[in-house]
Design an enzyme around this catalytic site. Sequence first.
Site: not given
Ligand code: MRU
Length: 368
Positions: A53-55, A96, A203, A244, A254-255
């Site tokens: 996970r994470g963009a 996603r 997270q 993201d 973002n999250k």
């Molecule tokens: O749902 P996730 O855990 O994939 O969400 C991740 C985030 O929102 C991060 O802040 C974002 O992807 C940046 S990661 C460098």
Amino acid sequence: MSAAMPRTVCWSETAAGPVVRLIDQTLLPGQLVIKDCRQLDEVCEAIRSLRVRGAPAIGCAAALAVALAVHRSVADTTEELINVVGHAARELAATRPTAVNLFWALERMQQVAEQSSDFGPDEFRAALLQAAEEVVADDLERCRRIGQYGAELIPDGANVLTHCNAGALATAGYGTALGVIRAAHEQGKQIHVWVDETRPLLQGARLTAWELQQEGIACTLICDSAAASLMRAGRVDCVVVGADRIAANGDTANKIGTYPVAIAAGRHQVPFYVAAPCSTVDFSLPSGDEIPIEERGPEEVTYIAGRLAQPICPAEVNIFNPAFDVTPAELITAIITEAGVAVQPLASSLAELSSEPFSSLSAPESSS
Ligand code: MRU
């Protein structure tokens, strides 16, 4: 990420053939388990369930998964392999919706597939693997540069607040928001990080606190609801978060929970920084209103971290679980990219920075 740490996501050749190897982030911090995905479907499942996970990390996993699909395919013509790439891209694109890096990486792989259409099947497979490895190496380099630019903005002795996990675990390594913090720490600055736990999937608590501990960076875990009062008390010097997807005007997805942090930061004159590679900017979207926001299942809300045995609410209560929110550009002090720091007005500053060529990889025309 420290030398002893396995890579977030990478290609590996095993006795049973090639695999996409990743850290199963759903099991952290309790267990550090490596998962080998042998087939495309397994990578899709890993992305959907947030094992990876994470963009940027999702983009890397997707690029490697396309390479895996062509390597695992028994097709013996390049034409058939091009169809395999198309099928893989469609499957991965459906995992996603919010992180644009996924679509960026898939377009990159499809571009390479088209450019390699004259190759024989073996050469074609090799070209796709090379392209995927480049996506991963490129992301790591971009994160390091983000760290260098961002560290300049972090004063010695700063208390930095972050939300979610934008660290080595969310990228090919090093991280974006945590890359900035890591670089400041490497420069010898005394940094303390307030870590938002980041409901519903934690997270921050599970991943960011763990990463910072591994690096020996001082941190304190807080409930998301504690951030605003810490700012009011003057105990936060700046906020750094990842992204993201960033629209052309600088609005940033973002999250979920990032927007309230930005509102509180604005109220208390705390600088609010976003750290992200230029590949996170989606110039095809004029504003954040057009960013697709993923909605996830109710069990993530009804159970803590989606897995504690006891639900925390009555059965059959209605649940709404958006995974991301959009912070309007006006609340963002600056966006830290690998090409430099975009300042207000963000729209023109982002456009200028993104026009600078970075490496062998250039962003495709449209990104979703
Ligand atoms: O749902 P996730 O855990 O994939 O969400 C991740 C985030 O929102 C991060 O802040 C974002 O992807 C940046 S990661 C460098």
